[in-house]
Design a protein around this motif. Structure first.
Motif, short mmCIF file in Angstrom:
data_model
loop_
_atom_site.label_atom_id
_atom_site.label_comp_id
_atom_site.label_asym_id
_atom_site.label_seq_id
_atom_site.Cartn_x
_atom_site.Cartn_y
_atom_site.Cartn_z
N HIS A 1 -0.53 29.85 51.39
CA HIS A 1 -0.15 28.69 52.19
C HIS A 1 -1.36 27.79 52.43
O HIS A 1 -2.50 28.26 52.48
N SER A 2 -1.09 26.50 52.62
CA SER A 2 -2.13 25.52 52.92
C SER A 2 -2.05 25.14 54.39
O SER A 2 -0.99 24.73 54.88
N PHE A 3 -3.18 25.25 55.08
CA PHE A 3 -3.19 24.88 56.49
C PHE A 3 -2.96 23.39 56.68
O PHE A 3 -2.19 22.97 57.54
N SER A 4 -3.60 22.57 55.84
CA SER A 4 -3.43 21.12 55.98
C SER A 4 -2.00 20.70 55.67
O SER A 4 -1.43 19.83 56.34
N LYS A 5 -1.38 21.34 54.66
CA LYS A 5 0.02 21.03 54.36
C LYS A 5 0.93 21.50 55.49
O LYS A 5 1.96 20.86 55.77
N MET A 6 0.56 22.61 56.12
CA MET A 6 1.35 23.09 57.25
C MET A 6 1.34 22.06 58.38
O MET A 6 2.39 21.74 58.96
#
Length: 645
Positions: free
Chosen positions: A351-356
């Motif tokens: 998972h991507s934190f920025s995309k989250m």
């Protein structure tokens, strides 16, 4: 003769000959591996490695690269070697709301951090069975505090630290009725809930306080890691059994294609607490702590905990769909990537934190579960690692752009590149690897160099020891493009997880003695002239000293059957590494091991009259054998005068 054999037969024969040579110790590179793990006499290992003792309830300390066992640190289980959990000074450490519990199941050691880097102050570890977390002081390698966690069952996802050790986090593995009460197990979906606990750490002393809990759906919450860098302020927890099954979980909890990672914004939770959104739940639990000056442990009973409900606190928690039955969750050094170990998945989801954050802003939600928004998988996924081995569990990082994942079923470590998600190397483990560890591998700046595989089964790797075979670890060199196995070494208990730190960081912090003038133990003495024996009804208190190479007093008369005898022994030594031991014949607890400047108490209730020897159990000098004494025990009606010398 070889000329007469078909080509394929010659090839097979050569392979057989090479394999036979390799298994007889002539494997190419074996001498090189031995050289890399060799620590010459008088030299130090490069790293201290702290491993969970699993079902032993303790922490074990090994040197790397040698694999030498240095110490067992007693934490959640009694330890006869030094009297931990037996003496009046240490028994309170094992106090819980269920009474004194002399055993537990220790899984995940975690080093304290400053700015996301292990700092060598403290080591935390969880108790899985009766939910607790412990803090070990790394200046003494002794357990200083144990905090019970209420509203929890199976404290597995614990005690992972935030970037500056503001909190350690803990999650319930087994959801239970909250508050706990008598309800039908079949009412699981209606009455069972989980909790995510945030334990505040005092930055000066390390003292732990249960700051708040977040009430979550009744899933099984497995493991955790906190964010770092841009994701600092968040913590991530894996969960499985989103089906909320309560029987035959190997079937009924494996139906859904995706379970969840719970992403918690703990800074927002702090804001809600300031706004008064928390609710006080009555909860009985204990905080036990050890004082270095009185050399005594104390227990504090707690009766409430602050609980946040996501329905009342929007934005504190989101669910990230994650395939399938995720076990581990790990955050890369940059803080951008959140790697899950879906043990039944065919890929490693990253998972991507920025995309989250973007998905949260866009409200890319697919569902709401008990007030918790569920984000779209496609909106938060950075990539998937294909062909990751069977049963991926845990991932750590080398700081050079690579990640390493353990694959339980296919028994291997898989190396892959962050960003491209390409598998670049793999190496077998023996057998069934669970956790793995790189020194600093869960931090912002991994120390790298080695990887330790923590294996669940050993089978034929070691000399057999009956049906119960030894547990094992393997040391792997990760400095090159290809991983290289350097060493197998057996471990104590089942090593679930480990942490390692450069030895130089800890050596400079080491405490060597307990200063005698600071000893405030209520039964301690400062010199031999203060030694004495006092009777208080059926209690006999012996104020004793020990030094090379005698006890004072060493002859005691006037004790009786039916007395409760307390040997309060102070070690007057102030030289480093001169502990003294104590044991008396017929004592039904454990020996004492008394550090320089320390006071410890042995409790003995004699049942037979006679003359009983006592002696020093820990070699202290050339006249160690002469370090002994006697105590005379009369019958219950004896009128022998109390005397000592």
């Amino acid at each position: 003769m070889l000329k007469k054999l078909p080509f394929i037969s010659v090839a097979l024969l050569l392979v057989f000959m090479f394999t036979a040579c390799a298994e007889n110790g002539s494997k190419p590179g074996a001498s090189d591996a031995a050289e890399k793990v060799y620590v010459a006499p008088g030299e130090y290992d490069e790293f201290y490695s702290f491993m969970s003792g699993g079902f032993s309830g303790q922490v074990t300390v090994y040197g790397l690269p040698s694999g030498r066992l240095f110490k067992i640190i007693p934490v959640f289980s009694q330890y006869p070697e030094n009297g931990y959990g037996y003496t009046p000074e240490t028994k309170p450490m094992l106090q819980t709301s269920y009474g004194e519990i002399p055993w537990d199941d220790a899984h995940h050691p975690e080093l304290s951090q400053t700015d996301g880097i292990p700092d060598g102050r403290w080591l935390f570890i969880n108790a899985n069975n009766t939910p607790r977390v412990a803090r070990i002081d790394l200046s003494t390698f002794e357990t200083k505090e144990i905090l019970e966690i209420p509203n929890s069952g199976g404290n597995h996802g614990s005690p992972f630290t935030t970037m500056n050790t503001e909190y350690i986090v803990a999650s319930t593995r087994f959801s239970v009725p909250v508050p706990q009460r008598d309800v039908p197990i079949s009412s699981y979906k209606e009455n069972f809930r989980g909790t995510l606990s945030f334990i505040k750490i005092d930055q000066k002393e390390g003292n732990m306080d249960l700051a708040f809990q977040i009430l979550v759906p009744g899933f099984d919450y497995d493991l955790a890691h906190a964010g770092k860098g841009p994701s600092h302020g968040w913590a991530f927890f894996t969960s499985y059994n989103s089906e909320q099954a309560n029987t035959l979980l190997e079937i009924n909890a494996s139906q859904n294609d995706k379970d969840f990672i719970a992403a918690v914004n703990w800074k927002k939770a702090e804001d809600y607490i300031k706004q008064g959104k928390g609710k006080t739940y009555p909860s009985e639990y204990y905080r036990n702590y050890y004082d270095d000056n009185s050399h005594t442990a104390y227990s504090e009973k707690k009766e409430s905990v602050l609980v946040l409900d996501p329905k009342d606190c929007p934005g504190i928690i989101y669910y990230l769909p994650t395939p399938k039955s995720p076990h581990g969750v790990d955050v890369d050094p940059s803080g951008e990537y959140i790697v899950a170990g879906g043990k039944l998945a065919t890929v490693i989801p990253v998972h991507s934190f920025s995309k989250m954050l973007q998905a949260i802003e866009n409200e890319d939600f697919i569902a709401d579960m008990f007030g918790i928004p569920v984000l779209k998988y496609e909106a938060v996924i950075a990539g998937e690692v294909e062909n990751p081995g069977l049963g991926p569990l845990h991932t750590e990082f080398d700081g050079n752009g690579y990640a390493y994942t353990s694959a339980f079923i296919s028994s291997e470590v898989v190396k892959w590149k962050l960003g491209t998600w390409e598998v670049v190397d793999r190496i077998p483990s023996y057998y069934s690897i669970g956790h793995l560890m790189i020194p600093g591998g869960d931090s912002k700046q991994p120390f790298g160099k080695y990887l330790v595989a923590l294996n669940k089964i050993t089978k034929d790797r070691y000399l057999p020891t009956g049906p119960e075979l030894c547990q094992s670890a393997q040391l792997i060199d990760i400095t090159g493009d290809k991983m290289k196995l350097l060493l197998d070494f057996p471990t104590i208990g089942e090593p679930h997880y480990a942490q390692a730190i450069p030895a130089e960081i800890l050596m400079e912090k080491q405490k060597k003695i307990f200063e005698l003038e600071k000893n405030t133990h209520q039964f301690g003495v400062k010199s031999e002239k203060d030694t004495r024996v006092e009777r208080n009804g059926k209690e006999l208190h012996i104020y004793m000293t020990t030094t090379r190479t005698h006890f004072k007093p060493d002859n005691i008369e006037g004790a009786k059957v039916g007395d409760k005898i307390f040997f309060h022994i102070t070690n007057l030594e102030q030289d480093w590494d001169i502990p003294h031991g104590f044991a008396v014949k017929g004592m039904r607890t454990a020996e004492l091991l008394i550090m320089p400047g320390q006071t410890r108490t042995a409790v003995w209730e004699p049942t037979k009259e006679g003359v009983y020897p006592f002696y020093c159990t820990d070699f202290c000098s050339a006249l160690h054998q002469e370090m002994q004494g006697y105590i005379r025990i009369g019958g219950a009606d004896s009128n022998t005068e109390l005397s000592y010398n």
